[in-house]
Write an enzyme that holds these catalytic residues in place. Structure first.
Site, PDB file in Angstrom:
ATOM      1  N   GLY A   1       9.086   3.791   0.431  1.00  0.00           N
ATOM      2  CA  GLY A   1       9.784   5.082   0.801  1.00  0.00           C
ATOM      3  C   GLY A   1      10.013   5.012   2.349  1.00  0.00           C
ATOM      4  O   GLY A   1      10.846   5.771   2.912  1.00  0.00           O
ATOM      5  N   PHE A   2       9.411   4.037   3.148  1.00  0.00           N
ATOM      6  CA  PHE A   2       9.706   3.995   4.686  1.00  0.00           C
ATOM      7  C   PHE A   2      10.183   2.560   4.791  1.00  0.00           C
ATOM      8  O   PHE A   2      10.050   1.726   4.044  1.00  0.00           O
ATOM      9  CB  PHE A   2       8.307   4.060   5.309  1.00  0.00           C
TER      10      PHE A   2
ATOM     11  N   HIS B   1       7.911  -7.060  -2.897  1.00  0.00           N
ATOM     12  CA  HIS B   1       6.883  -7.899  -3.575  1.00  0.00           C
ATOM     13  C   HIS B   1       7.254  -9.117  -3.810  1.00  0.00           C
ATOM     14  O   HIS B   1       8.254  -9.308  -4.848  1.00  0.00           O
ATOM     15  CB  HIS B   1       6.400  -6.787  -4.598  1.00  0.00           C
TER      16      HIS B   1
ATOM     17  N   CYS C   1       5.594  -5.481   2.165  1.00  0.00           N
ATOM     18  CA  CYS C   1       5.532  -3.808   1.807  1.00  0.00           C
ATOM     19  C   CYS C   1       5.210  -3.165   3.064  1.00  0.00           C
ATOM     20  O   CYS C   1       5.602  -3.391   4.292  1.00  0.00           O
ATOM     21  CB  CYS C   1       4.812  -3.618   0.417  1.00  0.00           C
ATOM     22  N   LEU C   2       4.001  -2.568   2.768  1.00  0.00           N
ATOM     23  CA  LEU C   2       3.169  -1.997   3.951  1.00  0.00           C
ATOM     24  C   LEU C   2       2.643  -2.772   4.948  1.00  0.00           C
ATOM     25  O   LEU C   2       2.792  -2.374   6.067  1.00  0.00           O
ATOM     26  CB  LEU C   2       2.096  -1.095   3.292  1.00  0.00           C
TER      27      LEU C   2
ATOM     28  N   GLU D   1       5.864 -10.971  -5.996  1.00  0.00           N
ATOM     29  CA  GLU D   1       5.118 -11.273  -7.504  1.00  0.00           C
ATOM     30  C   GLU D   1       5.928 -10.938  -8.351  1.00  0.00           C
ATOM     31  O   GLU D   1       6.329  -9.720  -8.157  1.00  0.00           O
ATOM     32  CB  GLU D   1       3.553 -11.274  -7.426  1.00  0.00           C
TER      33      GLU D   1
ATOM     34  N   GLY E   1       0.802  -1.235  -0.017  1.00  0.00           N
ATOM     35  CA  GLY E   1       0.008  -0.009   0.030  1.00  0.00           C
ATOM     36  C   GLY E   1       0.905   1.297  -0.211  1.00  0.00           C
ATOM     37  O   GLY E   1       2.122   1.153   0.117  1.00  0.00           O
TER      38      GLY E   1
END
Length: 488
Positions: free
Chosen positions: A360-361, A443, A316-317, A445, A289
């Site tokens: 970005g984090f 990610h 990720c998020l 995939e 996200g």
């Protein structure tokens, strides 16, 4: 510096050249362009928050867009990048010089079914604008149904080409990702500067709620889309029921889970943990996200209640949500990780994965807790960075020693560092040892990107099966699973 077509205006924002838009093309240049597929194109401007301006030509929809300017280093996969919900709120610069040469096939969109409002039905991608060096208007590919410029215009995405993207990316690497504005209608730099100053910052914005689905729904792609049948094998029979928290999930992620044998129920980003548990899932998946993870408070508060009650896998998020639920701190990276070529070391298998990333984090690993020496090669203190603090440490320290360190977390017991970015030594994955949960920052995939991390879907199914060694997988053997050419 002369402000000619396709030149970068990298001088002092206060200089005279910044008081007017770029000069029009010469008569000779106009005649030459008129004989090509490009034509001249309307003038366009990209301005950064520090006042640096780049001049070019419009290559998409006309308009003005603001957002955080970032860059993606992928050579291909521009359409998947365009439609990735994780780019909500951002102006994306592609570093590869020519973009659009193989056109667009709408079957490759990463906007998942059930996306909200404007995103539904692939009407409008979530990013704010696209920046390229050269946009090809005459694609050549058997799957192409339209050119990239046609897609941008049809979907209302502002685009600018003719920008020296090498100079732009070097500037962002030196100064950091920053807010920017792209316009084909406002060319006065003073006016652009005022519009940009009034635009919101990325930090603090909850962009997750703008891309998440509005209500729970089942996801079943059925047979492989015709455009993908040449490469993808049919999905495996469903063995596990998984609830997916949609924080901006990519369609490719849902397909990866489905092909691994998961029956999926997708729920909004703020769904209460009690409602998820009432569905009696075999596992919970936390999706990718956009934006600042700390702004998605309602997600990580639910994750805190889910951890330990059901197997959980986050990417990720979702990885950041699990980290925040465990009480960790996040840092904003200087210019982020975006592209399909990031090397990551799996500290458990000692194999290197080339990964697709878009964030970005990042997790500050030492903030999860103190090291457990007997499980960390005898090391009792976190390594420190150049400033003497553990927060800035280069985690390649553990790669060099062949150790997957373990910390004692106050909320969830022992947590192991499992993956490290080999470019900059940041954390890329963690494993909860006392509860069934793990996560990675990238990610798994190939939408777009390599297939090295495909094994993580398999690892999740093994976790739900109760396999204690679920992450110990031969990546080379697993990475082609689900593809037609795997048997070749």
């Amino acid at each position: 510096m002369a402000h000619t077509d396709a030149a970068v205006a990298a001088c002092d924002p206060g200089c005279a050249a910044h008081s007017a838009p770029r000069a029009q093309l010469s008569e000779l240049a106009q005649r030459m362009l008129s004989q090509t597929s490009k034509h001249e194109g309307a003038p366009a401007v990209l301005m950064l928050a520090d006042g640096t301006a780049f001049f070019g030509r419009a290559c998409g929809a006309r308009g003005t867009a603001t957002g955080e300017v970032c860059f993606n280093t992928s050579v291909e996969g521009y359409f998947e990048v365009l439609t990735d919900p994780s780019y909500a709120g951002q102006i994306v610069t592609m570093t590869y010089p020519q973009i659009g040469n193989y056109g667009v096939d709408l079957a490759d969109t990463q906007v998942a079914p059930g996306a909200p409002g404007e995103l539904a039905g692939n009407v409008r991608p979530p990013l704010r604008a696209l920046v390229v060096r050269d946009l090809c208007r005459t694609p050549s590919n058997w799957r192409s149904t339209m050119s990239l410029s046609e897609y941008l215009e049809e979907r209302g995405i502002v685009g600018i080409e003719g920008v020296d993207t090498r100079a732009l990316v070097r500037h962002l690497r030196e100064t950091g990702a920053q807010k920017g504005i792209v316009s084909t209608e406002v060319l006065d730099l003073a006016e652009l500067r005022a519009l940009l100053a009034a635009a919101p910052e990325l930090v603090g914005q909850n962009l997750v709620e703008t891309v998440s689905c509005r209500e729970a729904h089942a996801y079943d792609p059925g047979r492989v889309p015709q455009g993908h049948a040449f490469a993808e094998a049919p999905a495996a029979p469903a063995r596990h029921h998984v609830v997916v928290y949609d924080c901006g999930v990519k369609r490719g992620i849902l397909e990866g889970l489905r092909r691994a044998g998961c029956e999926l129920t997708v729920v909004p980003w703020d769904t209460p943990a009690a409602d998820v548990l009432a569905r009696r899932p075999d596992g919970v998946f936390l999706s990718n996200g956009p934006g600042d993870p700390e702004a998605a408070t309602k997600t990580y508060e639910q994750v805190r209640s889910l951890l330990g009650k059901v197997p959980v896998f986050g990417i990720c998020l979702g990885h950041q949500m699990m980290s925040l639920a465990a009480g960790a701190r996040m840092e904003k990276l200087k210019y982020g990780h975006r592209g399909g070529n990031h090397p990551v070391m799996n500290l458990i298998t000692r194999r290197v994965e080339i990964t697709a990333q878009n964030h970005g984090f990042n997790l500050v690993f030492p903030s999860l807790g103190e090291l457990v020496p007997e499980l960390s090669g005898g090391v009792s203190e976190h390594p420190t960075g150049a400033d003497g603090t553990a927060e800035t440490a280069d985690l390649r320290f553990w790669v060099e020693r062949g150790i997957a360190p373990v910390v004692a977390n106050e909320r969830f017991g022992r947590i192991r560092l499992t993956h490290v970015n080999l470019n900059d030594g940041t954390a890329e994955g963690i494993q909860f040892l006392d509860i069934p949960a793990f996560s990675v920052q990238y990610h798994p995939e190939a939408s777009p990107g390599p297939t090295d991390a495909h094994y993580l879907f398999t690892a999740f199914t093994r976790l739900m099966d109760g396999d204690p060694d679920y992450l110990d997988i031969n990546i080379a053997r697993d990475r082609l699973a689900g593809w037609e050419f795997a048997a070749a």
